[in-house]
Structure formats: C-alpha cells, structure tokens
Design a protein around this motif. Structure first.
Motif, PDB file in Angstrom:
ATOM      1  N   THR A 109       0.833  -1.207   0.000  1.00 39.98           N
ATOM      2  CA  THR A 109       0.000   0.000   0.000  1.00 39.98           C
ATOM      3  C   THR A 109       0.865   1.254   0.000  1.00 39.98           C
ATOM      4  O   THR A 109       0.504   2.254  -0.645  1.00 39.98           O
ATOM      5  CB  THR A 109      -0.954   0.010   1.200  1.00 39.98           C
ATOM      6  N   ARG A 172      -8.364  -0.082  -6.991  1.00 43.61           N
ATOM      7  CA  ARG A 172      -9.051  -1.325  -6.619  1.00 43.61           C
ATOM      8  C   ARG A 172      -8.044  -2.387  -6.183  1.00 43.61           C
ATOM      9  O   ARG A 172      -8.289  -3.137  -5.222  1.00 43.61           O
ATOM     10  CB  ARG A 172      -9.885  -1.837  -7.795  1.00 43.61           C
ATOM     11  N   ARG A 174      -5.220  -1.811  -4.794  1.00 47.56           N
ATOM     12  CA  ARG A 174      -4.733  -1.423  -3.449  1.00 47.56           C
ATOM     13  C   ARG A 174      -5.640  -2.015  -2.378  1.00 47.56           C
ATOM     14  O   ARG A 174      -5.176  -2.488  -1.338  1.00 47.56           O
ATOM     15  CB  ARG A 174      -4.690   0.098  -3.323  1.00 47.56           C
ATOM     16  N   GLU A 175      -6.935  -1.984  -2.624  1.00 49.06           N
ATOM     17  CA  GLU A 175      -7.870  -2.598  -1.685  1.00 49.06           C
ATOM     18  C   GLU A 175      -7.640  -4.102  -1.597  1.00 49.06           C
ATOM     19  O   GLU A 175      -7.723  -4.700  -0.527  1.00 49.06           O
ATOM     20  CB  GLU A 175      -9.311  -2.312  -2.133  1.00 49.06           C
ATOM     21  N   GLY A 178      -4.425  -4.744   0.409  1.00 51.12           N
ATOM     22  CA  GLY A 178      -4.341  -4.126   1.730  1.00 51.12           C
ATOM     23  C   GLY A 178      -5.071  -4.905   2.802  1.00 51.12           C
ATOM     24  O   GLY A 178      -5.923  -4.353   3.506  1.00 51.12           O
ATOM     25  N   VAL A 179      -4.765  -6.200   2.911  1.00 50.91           N
ATOM     26  CA  VAL A 179      -5.458  -7.064   3.867  1.00 50.91           C
ATOM     27  C   VAL A 179      -4.463  -7.759   4.798  1.00 50.91           C
ATOM     28  O   VAL A 179      -3.332  -8.058   4.416  1.00 50.91           O
ATOM     29  CB  VAL A 179      -6.327  -8.123   3.143  1.00 50.91           C
ATOM     30  N   LEU A 206      -5.610  -1.080   7.621  1.00 48.31           N
ATOM     31  CA  LEU A 206      -5.915  -2.084   6.614  1.00 48.31           C
ATOM     32  C   LEU A 206      -7.178  -2.847   7.026  1.00 48.31           C
ATOM     33  O   LEU A 206      -7.846  -2.481   7.984  1.00 48.31           O
ATOM     34  CB  LEU A 206      -4.725  -3.039   6.451  1.00 48.31           C
ATOM     35  N   LYS A 207      -7.489  -3.920   6.297  1.00 53.41           N
ATOM     36  CA  LYS A 207      -8.658  -4.730   6.597  1.00 53.41           C
ATOM     37  C   LYS A 207      -8.234  -6.166   6.871  1.00 53.41           C
ATOM     38  O   LYS A 207      -7.262  -6.639   6.275  1.00 53.41           O
ATOM     39  CB  LYS A 207      -9.648  -4.712   5.430  1.00 53.41           C
ATOM     40  N   TRP A 224      -2.763  -6.723  -8.517  1.00 55.78           N
ATOM     41  CA  TRP A 224      -1.910  -5.541  -8.326  1.00 55.78           C
ATOM     42  C   TRP A 224      -0.822  -5.476  -9.393  1.00 55.78           C
ATOM     43  O   TRP A 224      -0.607  -4.420 -10.013  1.00 55.78           O
ATOM     44  CB  TRP A 224      -1.319  -5.592  -6.923  1.00 55.78           C
TER      45      TRP A 224
END
Length: 435
Positions: A109, A172, A174-175, A178-179, A206-207, A224
């Motif tokens: 990220t 998108r 990045r989402e 980003g976990v 993050l998630k 990515w």
C-alpha cells in the motif's frame, strides 16, 4: 531493481531497513493487542516497542544458520530488547506468514500510494497538453497509413483517459492487497483470537482478510501486478506515438533535448527518442512479471513457498520500474515539442487522399450506389497513389469518364480538415473535467 532505475522514496520503501521496521511494527501491534486482551503480560510491550529494529547484516548472518528469515529476524531483534526476556511473547500464536503477509500488505500500500502520486501528476500534465493541442490538426493514421484528419490533442486525450482508468484499477488493487492475516499455522486461529487480527488491521489502516489458510491467496497480488503492467503498457502507447512522430520522415514530435545532450557517439546530427525507447523496454519487463506472479495463486494445500522467491523479485521490481517510468513519462510529456507546421505538411502530402471517405458519402448522397461510388473514388485514389496527381484532379477525370458531374463548390466545403474534428468538443469537455 538496479540503482539506475530506482528513485529514492520507492527504493526506501523496498529497502531491507524499512522491511524490518514494518516487521517490528506488525509484531508490536500483535503484542499490544494480546496485552490488551490479557493474553500476555502487559509489561512485555514497552521493552519490545522500544527495541530498535535489527540490522540487516545481523539478520543475514543468523539466517546462514537458521535458513529461515523470520526466525533470524526474531532472534536478532530479541538481542536488541532490554530485558531480553520481554521478547519471549513476541510472535505469540503467530506463524511466519502472519508476519510476512501482513507486513507485505503495508509495504504494497505504501508503494501504491507513491505510484498513485506520480500517476495523478502525469494525468494532469497530459490532460493539459491535450487541451492545449486540441486544435492541432494532423493526419490520422490507421495501419501506419494516412487515414482521415485528426488532432494531436485527441490522440493524447485517448491516452490520458486510459491512464485515468488505470488509476482506478490500481486503486481497486490497493484494496485487494491491503489485507491482514493474523490467524496462525493453517489459518484456523487455533492459538490466536480473531479479535487480535481485527485490532491489528485497524491499527495498520488495513482490513482483515475474510479468510486465510497459512497465507492469503495471491489473487489480490496478481491483480496488483497486472494493474501495474497495464499502466506500463499505456505509458508505452504514449512512447510509441512519440517514437513514430520523431522519425525523420515524420518530424511531428520531438522529445526534449537538453543543452549538452548527445544523440550518438558516431553521428553528431542525431536526436534520438531515448526516453520513449526506454519506456518501451521497461514496459516489457513489467509485463513479464505478470505470469510468474499469477502462478503464485495455486499453492500446495494450506501453503508452500513457491510464490515467495518470485515475489521477493517481482513485487519490488515491478513497482520500482513503474514508479521510474511515470517519472520519465512526465518529463517527456512536459517537454514534448509539437511541430504543428509539420503536421499540416504531412496531412497535405498525399494530395487530398485523406478526403476519400467524405467524397464517397457525397457521391452516394448525390444518387450513386455505394458500390459504384466506391469504385469511382478508389480508382481515382489509386491513380493519385501511382502518379502523384492531386486527388481532386483524378476524381474529376474519373467522374467525367463515368458521366458524372461533381459539385465542386460542395467538395471545396467538405474537403477541409476541420470538418472531420468539429464534433470532438464533447471529448475535450470531458477531458477538462478529469482530475
């Protein structure tokens, strides 16, 4: 990636020193979450938090024995912890991939944000360039052959919108990367509470991954890298336009050429499109990383490490390369020389052949069948190709042979370059709104 193509900030993000800083941060967040939950002694947190990250050389030396980079890191970091006993609770309930995948999410990220910053800047530069040259009439080319009139701004607008869509893809992606996964040996939370994972993810911005085995499945990372490859390829599209436009026979475009710059060791007259050619070469490299990264999606059972060696090379190299490409593409766009006079000269060089499409429609509108009109116009055009006689003359002759009378005043009106681009206003209005 070699130093030649590594910019300072992106180089820092992928450095070993920063990697260990992030590893320490992740481990501290997990330890603090454990302490808050009462799983480990509360007084173990501050000594670990205050311990400086280990030196990369120390980790490397330990790894020669352990053959395991995470264990080498934990050992070297424990040596920096006072009292050393506080380090006993570091990595509590975790497996190596909990640390590796979570830290990788942080770094990915960060790298993405650096790329997005440069991408946003380039989109703005290209948008302004396209608007400046929206009325720069040039010949359009299909298959490398003169087609209908176009404008240089229109071509640049196409590339600018493609980069804007590429930005959306990267956001998108990045989402997707980003976990966080803090779930234990095979991802079942056997020795760690899922609430620890949630807390760590929140603290890192993050998630939590919705599911993991021992690793987070690599579809997000593949997405990515593919997003980066598309960016690189759109940049190559821009570079290809410049390379073609700078050819001696064309000379519509020219890269910036600085004072003291040299084009050739042998031929002093040369001004070569070196930035554009570099972009083309580097784009091939980024595309080359997509397949090995994609192949990291299917792993054996809960985990193997066949993806690991690939990612250690492909992820930093792909992002470092795209970061560099965006930097030099911005320099290219900012300094690009547009030769409008040469564009007009090239447009007129075919003797009017670029107007065959509108002449065809005019003849059909005057009552000829499309087949007869096409044959008449094509015949006249081929005569122009073969003899160099202006198209209006060959057309007049062909019409006379066919017993047709041309409306010369009407043809004068429709055989104007501006007629072909009058309806582009909406495109440039949309472009002006792009941010």
């Amino acid at each position: 990636m070699i130093e030649r193509y590594t910019l300072p900030e992106m180089g820092r993000i992928w450095s070993d020193a920063h990697k260990y800083e992030v590893w320490c941060k992740v481990e501290v967040e997990v330890l603090a979450a454990h302490a808050a939950a009462g799983t480990v002694p509360a007084d173990s947190v501050e000594p670990v938090r205050n311990a400086p990250p280990p030196n990369a050389k120390d980790v490397d030396e330990i790894e020669k024995t352990t053959q395991h980079d995470v264990i080498a890191f934990l050992t070297a970091w424990a040596d920096n912890t006072t009292p050393r006993e506080a380090a006993a609770y570091v990595h509590f309930g975790m497996t190596s991939s909990d640390l590796l995948d979570t830290a990788l999410a942080v770094v990915l990220t960060e790298a993405t944000d650096e790329i997005l910053s440069k991408l946003n800047n380039l989109i703005g530069v290209l948008r302004d360039h396209a608007l400046e040259h929206k009325d720069a009439i040039k010949v359009g080319r299909t298959h490398g052959i003169h087609a209908e009139p176009d404008t240089w701004g229109h071509r640049v607008a196409d590339i600018t919108f493609a980069l804007a869509r590429s930005r959306d893809r990267l956001l998108r992606a990045r989402e997707a990367v980003g976990v966080v996964a803090i779930s234990g040996a095979v991802g079942t939370y056997s020795n760690i509470d899922p609430d620890i994972e949630k807390q760590v993810a929140e603290n890192l911005g993050l998630k939590p991954s919705p599911v993991s085995t021992q690793v987070i499945i690599r579809d997000g990372i593949a997405e990515w890298v593919n997003a980066l490859a598309i960016i690189a390829t759109v940049l190559e599209t821009f570079a290809l336009e410049v390379r073609h436009g700078q050819r001696t026979e064309v000379r519509e475009l020219q890269e910036p050429f600085g004072k003291g710059q040299k084009g050739s060791s042998a031929m002093p007259h040369k001004k070569n499109p070196i930035i554009s050619e570099r972009l083309a070469g580097l784009a091939r490299l980024v595309r080359g990383y997509t397949t090995p990264v994609m192949e990291g999606i299917p792993l054996w059972h809960e985990r193997d490490i066949s993806h690991s060696s690939v990612e250690r090379i492909a992820l930093p190299d792909a992002s470092i390369t795209v970061d560099y490409m965006l930097n030099i593409a911005t320099r290219l766009a900012s300094g690009l020389i547009v030769n409008r006079d040469r564009m007009i000269a090239n447009l007129e060089s075919s003797g009017g052949l670029i107007y065959t499409s509108v002449v065809l429609l005019e003849l059909v509108d005057a009552g000829m069948s499309r087949e007869d009109a096409y044959a008449l116009v094509q015949g006249a055009a081929m005569e122009t190709w073969n003899t160099g006689t202006p198209f209006r003359e060959t057309l007049r002759t062909a019409a006379s042979v066919a017993g047709k009378t041309l409306d010369e005043a009407r043809l004068d009106k429709v055989c104007e370059p501006q007629r072909y681009v009058d309806r582009l206003a909406g495109t440039f209005e949309r472009l002006a709104e792009l941010s």
